[in-house]
Design a protein around this motif. Sequence first.
Motif, PDB file in Angstrom:
ATOM      1  N   GLY A 126       0.825  -1.212   0.000  1.00 23.14           N
ATOM      2  CA  GLY A 126       0.000   0.000   0.000  1.00 23.14           C
ATOM      3  C   GLY A 126       0.853   1.253   0.000  1.00 23.14           C
ATOM      4  O   GLY A 126       2.035   1.216   0.361  1.00 23.14           O
ATOM      5  N   ALA A 127       0.240   2.369  -0.444  1.00 23.26           N
ATOM      6  CA  ALA A 127       0.992   3.635  -0.484  1.00 23.26           C
ATOM      7  C   ALA A 127       0.089   4.808  -0.095  1.00 23.26           C
ATOM      8  O   ALA A 127       0.344   5.937  -0.470  1.00 23.26           O
ATOM      9  N   GLY A 128      -0.957   4.510   0.694  1.00 23.08           N
ATOM     10  CA  GLY A 128      -1.882   5.556   1.144  1.00 23.08           C
ATOM     11  C   GLY A 128      -1.410   6.192   2.444  1.00 23.08           C
ATOM     12  O   GLY A 128      -0.243   6.075   2.832  1.00 23.08           O
ATOM     13  N   ASN A 150       2.785  -1.644  -4.368  1.00 18.61           N
ATOM     14  CA  ASN A 150       1.498  -0.956  -4.525  1.00 18.61           C
ATOM     15  C   ASN A 150       0.982  -1.153  -5.938  1.00 18.61           C
ATOM     16  O   ASN A 150       1.756  -1.317  -6.880  1.00 18.61           O
ATOM     17  N   ARG A 151      -0.343  -1.116  -6.065  1.00 18.54           N
ATOM     18  CA  ARG A 151      -0.963  -1.275  -7.383  1.00 18.54           C
ATOM     19  C   ARG A 151      -0.620  -0.088  -8.288  1.00 18.54           C
ATOM     20  O   ARG A 151      -0.202  -0.259  -9.412  1.00 18.54           O
ATOM     21  N   SER A 152      -0.797   1.127  -7.768  1.00 23.37           N
ATOM     22  CA  SER A 152      -0.516   2.330  -8.562  1.00 23.37           C
ATOM     23  C   SER A 152       0.969   2.689  -8.454  1.00 23.37           C
ATOM     24  O   SER A 152       1.469   3.005  -7.384  1.00 23.37           O
ATOM     25  N   GLU A 153       1.642   2.646  -9.605  1.00 21.65           N
ATOM     26  CA  GLU A 153       3.071   2.962  -9.657  1.00 21.65           C
ATOM     27  C   GLU A 153       3.326   4.422  -9.275  1.00 21.65           C
ATOM     28  O   GLU A 153       4.301   4.748  -8.602  1.00 21.65           O
ATOM     29  N   GLU A 154       2.420   5.288  -9.706  1.00 21.25           N
ATOM     30  CA  GLU A 154       2.561   6.727  -9.456  1.00 21.25           C
ATOM     31  C   GLU A 154       2.563   7.034  -7.958  1.00 21.25           C
ATOM     32  O   GLU A 154       3.421   7.747  -7.447  1.00 21.25           O
ATOM     33  N   ARG A 155       1.586   6.450  -7.241  1.00 23.14           N
ATOM     34  CA  ARG A 155       1.496   6.675  -5.789  1.00 23.14           C
ATOM     35  C   ARG A 155       2.694   6.078  -5.064  1.00 23.14           C
ATOM     36  O   ARG A 155       3.191   6.631  -4.088  1.00 23.14           O
ATOM     37  N   LEU A 156       3.145   4.926  -5.548  1.00 25.69           N
ATOM     38  CA  LEU A 156       4.305   4.260  -4.952  1.00 25.69           C
ATOM     39  C   LEU A 156       5.547   5.150  -5.074  1.00 25.69           C
ATOM     40  O   LEU A 156       6.252   5.377  -4.089  1.00 25.69           O
ATOM     41  N   HIS A 157       5.796   5.683  -6.265  1.00 25.60           N
ATOM     42  CA  HIS A 157       6.975   6.530  -6.471  1.00 25.60           C
ATOM     43  C   HIS A 157       6.884   7.830  -5.677  1.00 25.60           C
ATOM     44  O   HIS A 157       7.884   8.334  -5.173  1.00 25.60           O
ATOM     45  N   SER A 158       5.662   8.341  -5.544  1.00 26.37           N
ATOM     46  CA  SER A 158       5.444   9.561  -4.755  1.00 26.37           C
ATOM     47  C   SER A 158       5.813   9.315  -3.287  1.00 26.37           C
ATOM     48  O   SER A 158       6.495  10.130  -2.653  1.00 26.37           O
ATOM     49  N   LEU A 159       5.394   8.150  -2.753  1.00 23.33           N
ATOM     50  CA  LEU A 159       5.711   7.806  -1.363  1.00 23.33           C
ATOM     51  C   LEU A 159       7.216   7.595  -1.182  1.00 23.33           C
ATOM     52  O   LEU A 159       7.812   8.122  -0.232  1.00 23.33           O
ATOM     53  N   GLN A 166      17.193   5.776   0.670  1.00 20.26           N
ATOM     54  CA  GLN A 166      17.770   5.021  -0.456  1.00 20.26           C
ATOM     55  C   GLN A 166      17.684   3.505  -0.257  1.00 20.26           C
ATOM     56  O   GLN A 166      17.786   2.736  -1.216  1.00 20.26           O
ATOM     57  N   ARG A 167      17.516   3.073   0.990  1.00 19.86           N
ATOM     58  CA  ARG A 167      17.485   1.624   1.252  1.00 19.86           C
ATOM     59  C   ARG A 167      16.142   0.998   0.886  1.00 19.86           C
ATOM     60  O   ARG A 167      16.027  -0.217   0.812  1.00 19.86           O
ATOM     61  N   LEU A 168      15.118   1.823   0.700  1.00 19.51           N
ATOM     62  CA  LEU A 168      13.787   1.298   0.388  1.00 19.51           C
ATOM     63  C   LEU A 168      13.665   0.950  -1.088  1.00 19.51           C
ATOM     64  O   LEU A 168      14.153   1.674  -1.944  1.00 19.51           O
ATOM     65  N   GLU A 169      12.997  -0.163  -1.357  1.00 19.98           N
ATOM     66  CA  GLU A 169      12.812  -0.593  -2.741  1.00 19.98           C
ATOM     67  C   GLU A 169      11.320  -0.610  -3.086  1.00 19.98           C
ATOM     68  O   GLU A 169      10.503  -1.012  -2.260  1.00 19.98           O
ATOM     69  N   GLY A 170      10.977  -0.177  -4.288  1.00 23.45           N
ATOM     70  CA  GLY A 170       9.587  -0.234  -4.751  1.00 23.45           C
ATOM     71  C   GLY A 170       9.374  -1.487  -5.577  1.00 23.45           C
ATOM     72  O   GLY A 170      10.271  -1.929  -6.291  1.00 23.45           O
ATOM     73  N   MET A 171       8.161  -2.079  -5.453  1.00 24.64           N
ATOM     74  CA  MET A 171       7.845  -3.297  -6.219  1.00 24.64           C
ATOM     75  C   MET A 171       6.406  -3.232  -6.714  1.00 24.64           C
ATOM     76  O   MET A 171       5.556  -2.605  -6.076  1.00 24.64           O
ATOM     77  N   SER A 172       6.131  -3.919  -7.821  1.00 28.20           N
ATOM     78  CA  SER A 172       4.738  -4.120  -8.226  1.00 28.20           C
ATOM     79  C   SER A 172       4.189  -5.241  -7.335  1.00 28.20           C
ATOM     80  O   SER A 172       4.971  -5.973  -6.703  1.00 28.20           O
ATOM     81  N   LEU A 173       2.883  -5.403  -7.285  1.00 27.15           N
ATOM     82  CA  LEU A 173       2.292  -6.478  -6.466  1.00 27.15           C
ATOM     83  C   LEU A 173       2.753  -7.843  -6.973  1.00 27.15           C
ATOM     84  O   LEU A 173       3.014  -8.745  -6.180  1.00 27.15           O
ATOM     85  N   GLN A 174       2.888  -7.975  -8.292  1.00 22.19           N
ATOM     86  CA  GLN A 174       3.342  -9.245  -8.864  1.00 22.19           C
ATOM     87  C   GLN A 174       4.779  -9.560  -8.422  1.00 22.19           C
ATOM     88  O   GLN A 174       5.085 -10.688  -8.035  1.00 22.19           O
ATOM     89  N   GLU A 175       5.644  -8.554  -8.466  1.00 19.12           N
ATOM     90  CA  GLU A 175       7.040  -8.753  -8.023  1.00 19.12           C
ATOM     91  C   GLU A 175       7.076  -9.145  -6.546  1.00 19.12           C
ATOM     92  O   GLU A 175       7.868  -9.996  -6.129  1.00 19.12           O
TER      93      GLU A 175
END
Length: 275
Positions: A126-128, A150-159, A166-175
């Motif tokens: 989630g990214a809310g 997160n489902r929405s890539e835009e919201r994920l990148h914003s968060l 820098q240690r945090l990684e973003g992923m799609s739900l599938q990943e």
Amino acid sequence: MIKALVIGDPIDHSLSPIMQTAALQESGISGIYEKKRVPSDELEKFVKFLKESNYAGCNITIPHKVAILPLLDEVDDEAKEIGAVNTVVNKDGKLIGYNTDGKGFLLGLREKLSKPLSDLSILLIGAGGAARSIAYALSKEAPDFMAIANRSEERLHSLLKDLNDQRLEGMSLQEAEENLARFDVVINTTNAGMHPDTESIPLKLNLLKKGAVVSDIVYNPLTTRWLKDAKEKGAITDNGVSMLVMQGAMAFQKWTGTFPDTNKMKQVVLEQLRR
């Protein structure tokens, strides 16, 4: 006498009054805790009322956690960084905003962990608003590895941009589903599985590590379909009641100077939800 309240729109569903009333009684503090529906167009009027009142402060819920920020006299650094306030303290007409959501969540989560967070690999879904508070609190603990999906890539990148870690990684739900075996702690901050949409799940748990801690901030139903799946796969589970109670206890301490009996608060919340 201590007076406090919770505001939001809608507000009927709020469990804060029964929980905070139990905290007052158990602590032997004379006081009342109410709930008040405040529509968005009346928020400014409410803030003016609070400043001039004898209320010790209030809790803030949807949809005011962000909108109230510019209306306060002072905002705690952590709440400022998170970009949301869930607790306001009225200090002789000066309104100060705090955010106890993330730290409250951590207090509840720690009860389920056998190792420090710095040794663990964490997945946050989630990214809310809730994800924002929890991710901020978790990143301060410097986990061994942490990813946000997160489902929405835009919201994920914003968060991720706002958290600026820098240690945090973003992923799609599938990943996240494909890499699930690497995580010791999996946290859902979305409303997937919440009443009435009780069949929805935030993420498939096919590759879940045995003995992982799976936490869901949803507390209605008390055990979501997702937590049932996790339990069947040998996970240690935690529902949203812990976060609700702990963030409320931290707010209570800010108004009264006393940290309340959280077991009693949890008990009355569970009784209400089981009804």
